[in-house]
Design a protein around this motif. Structure first.
Motif, PDB file in Angstrom:
ATOM      1  N   GLY A 242       0.805  -1.264  -0.539  1.00  0.00           N
ATOM      2  CA  GLY A 242      -0.393   0.425   0.059  1.00  0.00           C
ATOM      3  C   GLY A 242       1.175   1.913  -0.120  1.00  0.00           C
ATOM      4  O   GLY A 242       2.511   1.114   0.062  1.00  0.00           O
ATOM      5  N   TYR A 243       0.400   2.245   0.127  1.00  0.00           N
ATOM      6  CA  TYR A 243       0.417   3.760   0.170  1.00  0.00           C
ATOM      7  C   TYR A 243       2.123   3.986   0.985  1.00  0.00           C
ATOM      8  O   TYR A 243       2.609   4.761   1.063  1.00  0.00           O
ATOM      9  CB  TYR A 243      -0.070   4.769  -0.150  1.00  0.00           C
ATOM     10  CG  TYR A 243      -1.142   4.753   1.201  1.00  0.00           C
ATOM     11  CD1 TYR A 243      -0.854   5.614   2.374  1.00  0.00           C
ATOM     12  CD2 TYR A 243      -2.729   4.451   1.309  1.00  0.00           C
ATOM     13  CE1 TYR A 243      -1.535   6.197   3.660  1.00  0.00           C
ATOM     14  CE2 TYR A 243      -3.496   4.355   2.394  1.00  0.00           C
ATOM     15  CZ  TYR A 243      -2.469   5.165   3.140  1.00  0.00           C
ATOM     16  OH  TYR A 243      -3.835   4.825   4.765  1.00  0.00           O
ATOM     17  N   TRP A 244       2.268   3.346   1.978  1.00  0.00           N
ATOM     18  CA  TRP A 244       2.703   3.378   3.248  1.00  0.00           C
ATOM     19  C   TRP A 244       4.719   2.417   3.200  1.00  0.00           C
ATOM     20  O   TRP A 244       4.766   3.681   4.168  1.00  0.00           O
ATOM     21  CB  TRP A 244       2.072   4.031   4.313  1.00  0.00           C
ATOM     22  CG  TRP A 244       1.699   2.168   5.030  1.00  0.00           C
ATOM     23  CD1 TRP A 244       0.097   1.226   4.702  1.00  0.00           C
ATOM     24  CD2 TRP A 244       2.386   1.048   5.817  1.00  0.00           C
ATOM     25  NE1 TRP A 244       0.135   0.417   4.501  1.00  0.00           N
ATOM     26  CE2 TRP A 244       0.888  -0.098   5.235  1.00  0.00           C
ATOM     27  CE3 TRP A 244       3.332   0.347   6.278  1.00  0.00           C
ATOM     28  CZ2 TRP A 244       2.100  -1.342   5.759  1.00  0.00           C
ATOM     29  CZ3 TRP A 244       3.746  -0.095   6.477  1.00  0.00           C
ATOM     30  CH2 TRP A 244       2.813  -1.633   6.510  1.00  0.00           C
ATOM     31  N   VAL A 245       4.068   1.560   2.390  1.00  0.00           N
ATOM     32  CA  VAL A 245       5.450   0.685   2.646  1.00  0.00           C
ATOM     33  C   VAL A 245       6.791   1.147   2.392  1.00  0.00           C
ATOM     34  O   VAL A 245       8.003   1.752   2.897  1.00  0.00           O
ATOM     35  CB  VAL A 245       5.269  -0.587   1.708  1.00  0.00           C
ATOM     36  CG1 VAL A 245       3.784  -1.415   2.796  1.00  0.00           C
ATOM     37  CG2 VAL A 245       4.752  -0.008   0.821  1.00  0.00           C
ATOM     38  N   GLU A 246       6.364   1.796   2.078  1.00  0.00           N
ATOM     39  CA  GLU A 246       8.014   2.514   1.149  1.00  0.00           C
ATOM     40  C   GLU A 246       8.522   3.353   2.121  1.00  0.00           C
ATOM     41  O   GLU A 246       9.163   4.045   2.621  1.00  0.00           O
ATOM     42  CB  GLU A 246       7.250   3.273  -0.145  1.00  0.00           C
ATOM     43  CG  GLU A 246       6.299   5.011  -0.609  1.00  0.00           C
ATOM     44  CD  GLU A 246       6.478   5.827  -1.336  1.00  0.00           C
ATOM     45  OE1 GLU A 246       7.153   6.745  -1.967  1.00  0.00           O
ATOM     46  OE2 GLU A 246       5.713   5.430  -1.687  1.00  0.00           O
ATOM     47  N   HIS A 247       7.748   3.948   3.515  1.00  0.00           N
ATOM     48  CA  HIS A 247       8.317   5.253   4.202  1.00  0.00           C
ATOM     49  C   HIS A 247       8.600   4.482   5.402  1.00  0.00           C
ATOM     50  O   HIS A 247       9.529   4.417   6.415  1.00  0.00           O
ATOM     51  CB  HIS A 247       6.931   5.798   4.513  1.00  0.00           C
ATOM     52  CG  HIS A 247       6.727   6.749   3.521  1.00  0.00           C
ATOM     53  ND1 HIS A 247       7.064   7.806   3.676  1.00  0.00           N
ATOM     54  CD2 HIS A 247       5.627   6.242   3.129  1.00  0.00           C
ATOM     55  CE1 HIS A 247       6.103   8.043   2.561  1.00  0.00           C
ATOM     56  NE2 HIS A 247       5.360   7.741   2.034  1.00  0.00           N
ATOM     57  N   PHE A 248       8.942   2.432   4.996  1.00  0.00           N
ATOM     58  CA  PHE A 248       8.943   2.108   6.208  1.00  0.00           C
ATOM     59  C   PHE A 248      10.282   0.914   6.153  1.00  0.00           C
ATOM     60  O   PHE A 248      10.522   0.859   4.679  1.00  0.00           O
ATOM     61  CB  PHE A 248       8.232   1.288   6.773  1.00  0.00           C
ATOM     62  CG  PHE A 248       7.056   1.887   8.138  1.00  0.00           C
ATOM     63  CD1 PHE A 248       7.662   1.717   9.671  1.00  0.00           C
ATOM     64  CD2 PHE A 248       6.339   3.053   7.301  1.00  0.00           C
ATOM     65  CE1 PHE A 248       6.550   2.713  10.000  1.00  0.00           C
ATOM     66  CE2 PHE A 248       5.604   3.215   8.413  1.00  0.00           C
ATOM     67  CZ  PHE A 248       5.992   3.338  10.020  1.00  0.00           C
ATOM     68  N   ASP A 249      11.352   0.549   5.740  1.00  0.00           N
ATOM     69  CA  ASP A 249      12.271  -0.602   6.936  1.00  0.00           C
ATOM     70  C   ASP A 249      11.329  -1.557   6.805  1.00  0.00           C
ATOM     71  O   ASP A 249      11.114  -1.762   8.180  1.00  0.00           O
ATOM     72  CB  ASP A 249      13.705   0.013   7.315  1.00  0.00           C
ATOM     73  CG  ASP A 249      14.473   0.709   6.384  1.00  0.00           C
ATOM     74  OD1 ASP A 249      13.917   1.074   5.347  1.00  0.00           O
ATOM     75  OD2 ASP A 249      15.138   1.483   6.975  1.00  0.00           O
ATOM     76  N   ILE A 250      10.664  -2.487   6.114  1.00  0.00           N
ATOM     77  CA  ILE A 250      10.294  -3.792   6.954  1.00  0.00           C
ATOM     78  C   ILE A 250      11.218  -4.897   6.853  1.00  0.00           C
ATOM     79  O   ILE A 250      11.128  -5.419   6.102  1.00  0.00           O
ATOM     80  CB  ILE A 250       9.492  -3.794   6.053  1.00  0.00           C
ATOM     81  CG1 ILE A 250       8.355  -2.578   5.524  1.00  0.00           C
ATOM     82  CG2 ILE A 250       8.346  -5.284   6.316  1.00  0.00           C
ATOM     83  CD1 ILE A 250       7.467  -2.125   4.900  1.00  0.00           C
TER      84      ILE A 250
END
Length: 436
Positions: free
Chosen positions: A99-107
């Motif tokens: 989704g739209y938020w995943v690029e903002h986290f290291d997962i």
């Protein structure tokens, strides 16, 4: 959806990082760890209660089904998500984040809650977690007080999600009203609500109140009669919906076509409620607004012939509290009864309730960005009415008229309202207008 969550999310996350930086500096911590939490096990059983994610966790990302997962934030760095995706054929395994938020986290994806703990950073950590997730979680008050205080001020992203929760709730309320008009039972009305909301009970922000006739006098009625009454005279529904973990909280009261006098009383309460909602303005004391609501509702009681005393006397003597025994409303957001409603400052402290009003859930002054409910009510509650009958003020109450209205239970009208730099934004009324 009317707003792009993707476009609003980066600024929201940036705001949370700034708040976390300040909170960690105040507490003297190096990093912030936030647990999603885990399902609670039923007593003497091998089953769990439905999972409810921590509000601190879902504040950072729109992820409500991630038991055992963690967020790690260190000032100056990119937030990390340690996501538990178990190897399991007994249950549906949570899908990998997207989704739209995943690029903002290291997962980081791990296979168990125990594995997730091994990924947590060291140093001096502020850990926000239940003891079940981490026995040595410190939940530092200085950090939590600061974060709770600033959570009162919703970002544009949060308001967009609350508008969506209101839209879903308004659609479901319309379906519930139609079921009432069709003579359905409380359970059938509730099922119609769930179908229209496209959410199950566990996904709703709170247990729905679906009350026909006298049941409207029970403030938290959640029984759900399976059989329709012989005559559906009145209907009170207090039910909300969720959008990525954000809540709406909506109450409406309806009368049957044969209950004209009760409908007139509903109209008066609704008019009063709209007046209160219009005063959700910066600088308004919420306790003062609550006391003002008592005076206005006492005037409604007098206008409709229930009391013969003045509104001032009704409030001073406690008569108004017998008919309106709860608070005017509460903060709302990630939690239905959201945090910091009594908080004195970002450093903590508490602002006391006014004397004689023990159930008021907010004592702060309204400021732009806050969202509160406005939910006045008038009820015919046997226990409270019995107490009134034994007091000297009893002679100024028309008991025959009161008894005639006991069959309707009560009235509550509730909207979710945003305090802005200008006039209030009524999320609930806007949602109903959109549905119409």
């Amino acid at each position: 959806m009317p707003e792009s969550f993707a476009s609003l999310y980066p600024a929201h996350l940036s705001t949370l990082c700034e708040r976390a930086d300040h909170a960690l500096a105040i507490g003297g911590f190096d990093s912030l760890l936030i647990a999603a939490g885990s399902p609670l096990r039923k007593f003497l059983d091998d089953q769990d209660y439905p999972f409810t994610v921590s509000p601190h966790f879902k504040h950072w990302l729109p992820l409500t089904d991630a038991p055992g997962s963690w967020i790690i934030y260190t000032p100056g760095g990119k937030p990390k998500l340690v996501f538990v995706q178990p190897r399991d054929y007994w249950h549906v395994v949570p899908q990998a984040p997207s989704g739209y938020w995943v690029e903002h986290f290291d997962i980081i994806i791990v296979r168990s809650a125990a594995d997730a703990l091994t990924e947590l950073s060291g140093g001096k950590r502020a850990v926000i977690a239940p003891i079940e997730a981490m026995p040595d979680a410190n939940n530092p008050p200085a950090v939590i007080d600061y974060l709770h205080w600033h959570r009162s001020y919703k970002t544009p992203y949060e308001l967009a999600l609350m508008r969506e929760a209101s839209r879903i709730g308004a659609c479901a309320h319309r379906a519930a009203e139609q079921a009432f008009r069709a003579g359905k039972s409380e359970l059938e009305i509730h099922l119609a609500y769930l179908a229209a909301a496209r959410q199950i009970d566990a996904e709703l922000p709170y247990a729905s109140i679906v009350a026909l006739n006298e049941h409207g006098a029970v403030l938290h009625y959640t029984h759900f009669d399976r059989t329709p009454p012989k005559q559906s005279r009145s209907f009170l529904i207090d039910a909300g919906a969720s959008a990525a973990g954000y809540a709406s909280d909506i109450t409406r009261t309806y009368a049957s076509p044969q209950a004209a006098e009760f409908q007139a009383l509903i109209n008066s309460v609704e008019n009063a409620q709209q007046g209160f909602a219009a005063t959700v303005l910066a600088g308004q004391s919420y306790p003062d607004l609550h006391i003002h609501a008592h005076h206005v509702l006492a005037g409604v009681l007098r206008e409709h012939g229930f009391i013969r005393m003045s509104a001032e006397s009704a409030v001073e003597s406690g008569v108004s509290s017998a008919f309106f025994p709860h608070g005017l409303g509460h903060p709302i957001g990630l939690q239905v009864h959201d945090v910091a409603g009594f908080q004195q400052s970002e450093s903590g402290g508490s602002i006391a309730r006014p004397d004689g009003h023990p159930y008021l859930r907010m004592t702060r002054v309204l400021e732009p960005g806050m969202v509160v409910t406005i939910e006045p009510g008038l009820y015919f509650i046997d226990m409270l009415l019995a107490d009134l009958r034994d007091k000297p003020v009893s002679r100024d109450i028309d008991w025959a008229r009161v008894d005639a209205f006991r069959q309707y239970g009560g009235i509550r009208i509730e909207d979710d309202v945003v305090c802005t730099e200008g006039g209030p934004e009524n999320l609930t009324r806007d949602a109903f207008a959109l549905v119409e």
